[in-house]
Design a protein around this motif. Structure first.
Motif, mmCIF file in Angstrom:
data_model
loop_
_atom_site.group_PDB
_atom_site.id
_atom_site.type_symbol
_atom_site.label_atom_id
_atom_site.label_comp_id
_atom_site.label_asym_id
_atom_site.label_seq_id
_atom_site.Cartn_x
_atom_site.Cartn_y
_atom_site.Cartn_z
ATOM 1 N N ALA A 1 0.825 -1.203 0.000
ATOM 2 C CA ALA A 1 0.000 0.000 0.000
ATOM 3 C C ALA A 1 0.864 1.260 0.000
ATOM 4 N N GLY A 2 1.929 1.248 0.779
ATOM 5 C CA GLY A 2 2.823 2.397 0.829
ATOM 6 C C GLY A 2 3.545 2.625 -0.489
ATOM 7 N N VAL A 3 4.039 1.542 -1.079
ATOM 8 C CA VAL A 3 4.704 1.663 -2.381
ATOM 9 C C VAL A 3 3.708 2.155 -3.432
ATOM 10 N N ALA A 4 2.471 1.656 -3.375
ATOM 11 C CA ALA A 4 1.444 2.088 -4.327
ATOM 12 C C ALA A 4 1.199 3.587 -4.208
ATOM 13 N N GLN A 5 1.188 4.116 -2.999
ATOM 14 C CA GLN A 5 1.004 5.558 -2.818
ATOM 15 C C GLN A 5 2.156 6.336 -3.446
ATOM 16 N N ILE A 6 3.373 5.834 -3.276
ATOM 17 C CA ILE A 6 4.536 6.498 -3.873
ATOM 18 C C ILE A 6 4.450 6.426 -5.395
ATOM 19 N N LEU A 7 4.060 5.266 -5.918
ATOM 20 C CA LEU A 7 3.907 5.120 -7.365
ATOM 21 C C LEU A 7 2.846 6.072 -7.900
ATOM 22 N N GLU A 8 1.758 6.226 -7.176
ATOM 23 C CA GLU A 8 0.669 7.111 -7.607
ATOM 24 C C GLU A 8 1.160 8.552 -7.710
ATOM 25 N N SER B 1 -1.212 -3.238 -8.535
ATOM 26 C CA SER B 1 -2.352 -2.708 -9.293
ATOM 27 C C SER B 1 -3.601 -2.641 -8.421
ATOM 28 N N LEU B 2 -3.808 -3.675 -7.607
ATOM 29 C CA LEU B 2 -4.946 -3.656 -6.679
ATOM 30 C C LEU B 2 -4.815 -2.528 -5.666
ATOM 31 N N GLU B 3 -3.618 -2.365 -5.120
ATOM 32 C CA GLU B 3 -3.389 -1.285 -4.151
ATOM 33 C C GLU B 3 -3.563 0.085 -4.811
ATOM 34 N N LEU B 4 -3.082 0.226 -6.045
ATOM 35 C CA LEU B 4 -3.232 1.499 -6.755
ATOM 36 C C LEU B 4 -4.702 1.806 -7.013
ATOM 37 N N ALA B 5 -5.490 0.783 -7.321
ATOM 38 C CA ALA B 5 -6.923 0.978 -7.566
ATOM 39 C C ALA B 5 -7.645 1.437 -6.306
ATOM 40 N N GLN B 6 -7.105 1.054 -5.138
ATOM 41 C CA GLN B 6 -7.727 1.409 -3.861
ATOM 42 C C GLN B 6 -7.066 2.608 -3.195
ATOM 43 N N ARG C 1 0.400 3.809 -16.638
ATOM 44 C CA ARG C 1 1.097 3.529 -15.370
ATOM 45 C C ARG C 1 1.415 2.041 -15.265
ATOM 46 N N SER C 2 0.479 1.204 -15.658
ATOM 47 C CA SER C 2 0.697 -0.244 -15.639
ATOM 48 C C SER C 2 1.817 -0.648 -16.597
#
Length: 107
Positions: free
Chosen positions: A23-30, A69-74, A92-93
């Motif tokens: 989740a944290g990495v997804a936030q950074i990626l976003e 991808s799931l974390e980024l969607a959420q 992004r994907s």
């Protein structure tokens, strides 16, 4: 922190999420994806490097592209100020997949 010329605009290092979780990495990626898209047009590539570094961290920690991808969607954060368009989500994907494919082939 004060703005410095060596720091990408819009990224406060004291506010970065926990990169030890998907989740944290997804936030950074976003955050880095949106900023990289906006800044690439001006030739500024440092934020793209941060996106790649976050993807590298995710790869090294064993997070799959599907899990991210799931974390980024959420992800509750919307750096663009709106939900991303489908084309942006796909881009992004592609970026994330390219980093993973590159790492899989060089390691």
């Amino acid at each position: 922190p004060e703005d410095r010329p060596d720091r990408p605009p819009g990224i406060d290092p004291t506010q970065l999420p926990d990169a030890s979780t998907a989740a944290g990495v997804a936030q950074i990626l976003e955050v880095t994806f949106v900023n990289a898209c906006m800044q690439l047009a001006t030739g500024y590539v440092d934020t793209l490097k941060l996106f790649i570094a976050a993807a590298l961290t995710a790869y090294e920690r064993g997070f799959t592209v599907n899990a991210l991808s799931l974390e980024l969607a959420q992800c509750p954060q919307q750096t663009a100020g709106r939900p991303l368009m489908q084309e942006e989500v796909e881009l992004r994907s592609v970026w994330l997949s390219l980093v993973y494919l590159t790492l899989a082939n060089v390691r």
